[in-house]
Design an enzyme around this catalytic site. Structure first.
Site, PDB file in Angstrom:
ATOM      1  N   GLY A  75       2.462 -31.362  24.179  1.00  0.00           N
ATOM      2  CA  GLY A  75       1.279 -31.850  24.891  1.00  0.00           C
ATOM      3  C   GLY A  75       1.013 -31.213  26.246  1.00  0.00           C
ATOM      4  O   GLY A  75       0.135 -31.663  26.970  1.00  0.00           O
ATOM      5  N   ASP A 110      -1.237 -31.459   9.124  1.00  0.00           N
ATOM      6  CA  ASP A 110      -1.272 -29.992   9.023  1.00  0.00           C
ATOM      7  C   ASP A 110      -2.706 -29.517   9.210  1.00  0.00           C
ATOM      8  O   ASP A 110      -3.611 -29.977   8.491  1.00  0.00           O
ATOM      9  CB  ASP A 110      -0.741 -29.598   7.631  1.00  0.00           C
ATOM     10  CG  ASP A 110      -0.526 -28.094   7.495  1.00  0.00           C
ATOM     11  OD1 ASP A 110      -1.124 -27.327   8.268  1.00  0.00           O
ATOM     12  OD2 ASP A 110       0.245 -27.707   6.598  1.00  0.00           O
ATOM     13  N   LYS A 174      -2.757 -17.989  20.069  1.00  0.00           N
ATOM     14  CA  LYS A 174      -1.504 -17.235  20.160  1.00  0.00           C
ATOM     15  C   LYS A 174      -1.397 -16.289  18.963  1.00  0.00           C
ATOM     16  O   LYS A 174      -1.629 -16.693  17.826  1.00  0.00           O
ATOM     17  CB  LYS A 174      -0.332 -18.217  20.156  1.00  0.00           C
ATOM     18  CG  LYS A 174       1.010 -17.508  20.048  1.00  0.00           C
ATOM     19  CD  LYS A 174       2.142 -18.257  20.659  1.00  0.00           C
ATOM     20  CE  LYS A 174       2.448 -19.556  19.996  1.00  0.00           C
ATOM     21  NZ  LYS A 174       3.337 -20.352  20.854  1.00  0.00           N
TER      22      LYS A 174
END
Ligand code: SAM
Length: 228
Positions: A75, A110, A174
């Site tokens: 978080g 997911d 990323k």
């Protein structure tokens, strides 16, 4: 020496039931100034500083009202957004459980599940200004496989942007260095006005992670008028 159950990586047993790799991890954590700073600043992860540094360079958080955080656990990034933009709606998702963060809606599921995009967008209440993805697939220790698995998540994030980002919005994801991302960069350049790569100082030098920063989402072309 024994083969551990986690991703087939070789684990070396040492005293007190710890492994050499966990000892190395512990030593690295204790010596890491970002870990110490995160503790002092009340951030849940040192990753928070990656977003802070990316924001300083690319002004990602300026004026955002709706933010999606893909791979939110534990978080740190959500805390950064919350502190900088207290009124922003923030919705995150992760495979792992996340302790509640005031004002942040969190799904434990997911992102690749078929209904994840709808669940996220319903909770956000409108098109996103910023979609963040710090998701990383569990590594198996084979660099090319790890790269491809993480790139699949980046591509899924990119498809999610096409449907859910407002024109002018931004996507930060990323990526792992590995060579197979030319197609992704080409797709991002088609969708966004500017596409840059950055490795923020908080990203460990020995990590192959980078971030792609795509800004200025182009409004999707209107469909051609139906023929009479
Ligand atoms: C590096 S951590 C994110 C750290 C976070 N940005 C922070 O500041 O605390 C990457 C996260 O991506 C999550 N992740 C990986 N694959 C995912 C998937 N398919 N769906 C949802 N979360 C996923 C992992 O569970 C992990 O918690």
């Amino acid at each position: 020496m024994s083969r551990g159950g986690s991703g087939g990586r070789t684990r070396v047993k040492t005293g007190r039931g710890r492994t050499a790799s966990s000892n190395r991890w512990l030593a690295r954590q204790l010596n890491d100034p970002y870990v110490r700073q995160a503790k002092a600043d009340g951030y849940r992860s040192r990753a928070a500083y990656k977003l802070i540094e990316l924001d300083e360079r690319f002004n990602l958080l300026r004026g955002v009202g709706r933010v999606i955080d893909l791979g939110i656990a534990p978080g740190g990034w959500a805390q950064v957004v919350r502190r900088k933009m207290p009124k922003a709606a923030i919705v995150g998702i992760d495979l792992l459980p996340v302790d509640p963060i005031d004002g942040v809606t969190i799904f434990q599921m997911d992102f690749m599940d078929d209904d994840a995009p709808d669940r996220l967008m319903e909770a956000l209440g409108g098109q996103a200004d910023l979609i963040l993805s710090d998701m990383a697939a569990n590594t198996v220790g084979h660099p090319q496989t790890d790269h491809l698995r993480t790139m699949a998540l980046v591509e899924a994030g990119c498809a999610f942007c096409v449907d859910n980002l407002r024109p002018g919005g931004a996507y930060v994801a990323k990526v792992l260095a590995g060579g197979a991302d030319n197609d992704l960069v080409a797709e991002l350049k088609r969708l966004f006005t500017t596409v840059k790569h950055a490795k923020p100082p908080a990203s460990r030098k020995d990590s192959s992670e980078w971030y792609v920063i795509a800004q200025g989402f182009k409004a999707p072309a209107a469909p051609p008028p139906a023929e009479a």
